[in-house]
Scaffold this active site. Sequence first.
Site, PDB file in Angstrom:
ATOM      1  CG  ASP A  38      15.529  51.655  41.655  1.00 49.07           C
ATOM      2  OD1 ASP A  38      14.496  52.348  41.655  1.00 49.07           O
ATOM      3  OD2 ASP A  38      16.257  51.506  42.645  1.00 49.07           O
ATOM      4  CG  HIS A  80      13.085  48.734  45.665  1.00 49.47           C
ATOM      5  ND1 HIS A  80      14.138  47.926  45.314  1.00 49.47           N
ATOM      6  CD2 HIS A  80      13.556  50.007  45.611  1.00 49.47           C
ATOM      7  CE1 HIS A  80      15.195  48.675  45.060  1.00 49.47           C
ATOM      8  NE2 HIS A  80      14.879  49.943  45.236  1.00 49.47           N
ATOM      9  CG  ASP A 132      15.123  52.909  47.291  1.00 43.30           C
ATOM     10  OD1 ASP A 132      15.958  52.287  46.621  1.00 43.30           O
ATOM     11  OD2 ASP A 132      13.989  53.218  46.865  1.00 43.30           O
TER      12      ASP A 132
HETATM   13  C1  DX5 Z   1      16.579  55.999  43.681  1.00 42.64           C
HETATM   14  C2  DX5 Z   1      15.939  54.815  44.336  1.00 42.64           C
HETATM   15  C3  DX5 Z   1      14.683  54.375  43.694  1.00 42.64           C
HETATM   16  C4  DX5 Z   1      13.568  55.396  43.742  1.00 42.64           C
HETATM   17  C5  DX5 Z   1      12.534  55.056  42.740  1.00 42.64           C
HETATM   18  O1  DX5 Z   1      17.655  56.374  44.432  1.00 42.64           O
HETATM   19  O2  DX5 Z   1      16.845  53.712  44.311  1.00 42.64           O
HETATM   20  O3  DX5 Z   1      14.251  53.107  44.174  1.00 42.64           O
HETATM   21  O4  DX5 Z   1      12.974  55.491  45.009  1.00 42.64           O
HETATM   22  O5  DX5 Z   1      11.617  56.085  42.708  1.00 42.64           O
HETATM   23  P1  DX5 Z   1      10.973  56.601  41.329  1.00 42.64           P
HETATM   24  O6  DX5 Z   1      10.221  55.434  40.755  1.00 42.64           O
HETATM   25  O7  DX5 Z   1      10.083  57.707  41.781  1.00 42.64           O
HETATM   26  O8  DX5 Z   1      12.101  57.033  40.431  1.00 42.64           O
HETATM   27 ZN    ZN Z   2      16.068  51.624  44.735  1.00 42.45          ZN
END
Ligand code: DX5
Ligand code: ZN
Length: 226
Positions: free
Chosen positions: A172, A33, A35
Amino acid sequence: MQIRIAPSMIESDLAHLSDAIAEVERGGADVLHVDVADAHFVPNIMCGPDITKAIADCATVPVNVHLMMTDPVRYAPAFARAGAHSILFHVEAVADLAGAIRAIRELGVGVGIALKPATPPESIEAAVGELDCLMAMTVEPGFGGQPFMESGCRKIPALREAFGESIDIYVDGGINTETAPVAVRYGANVLVAGKAVFHADVPPIEAVKRLRRAAAAGLDKGIRPK
Ligand code: DX5
Ligand code: ZN
């Protein structure tokens, strides 16, 4: 329903990205994934096409790009060229939903829509039959490491019913061994995890395996809350 684990690569040690990718893949990660944050849709800046390409070049599993940006149609082609297998954009960011789906579909990648925790499932009714994946966010988008909001999951049964059993429904935000089974019981099958993979009390390879076991336990319970 097949559970998939999708480590959020921006949470890894970016100085050793290829090692992080190899390790989570050895742990059984199914999807990577990525971001992307544009400092407009969310108050953060993360990850452009160059880092996406670096990840895609090392990956042996599909790369899922999560566009947290105000103009996803304009920038999606660069991420498709970088090697994204699927691209999620936010329903809250587009005025013309059908047009956005069509434009991203034409890039030859899987198309998905992400919903912020409070965005209702009705907002994407018109997209039934048009998508490869969906994402229910369980934190406000923008930052890793935030606490899980179960309220973000409550729309999943309605999404599952409308979009069918074969679509991938991602969750997510704040996913860990405690919250993964909760999300799975609501009907999610792809679990994104940053902190719980890359900042856990065990190495990422073990953290991925542990998350999968926790999610499978949720599936065994088998009762979907409404
Ligand atoms: C939030 C992102 C996520 C995040 C997840 O803005 O879209 O993908 O990086 O990280 P965790 O699992 O630490 O919440
Ligand atoms: Zn994300």
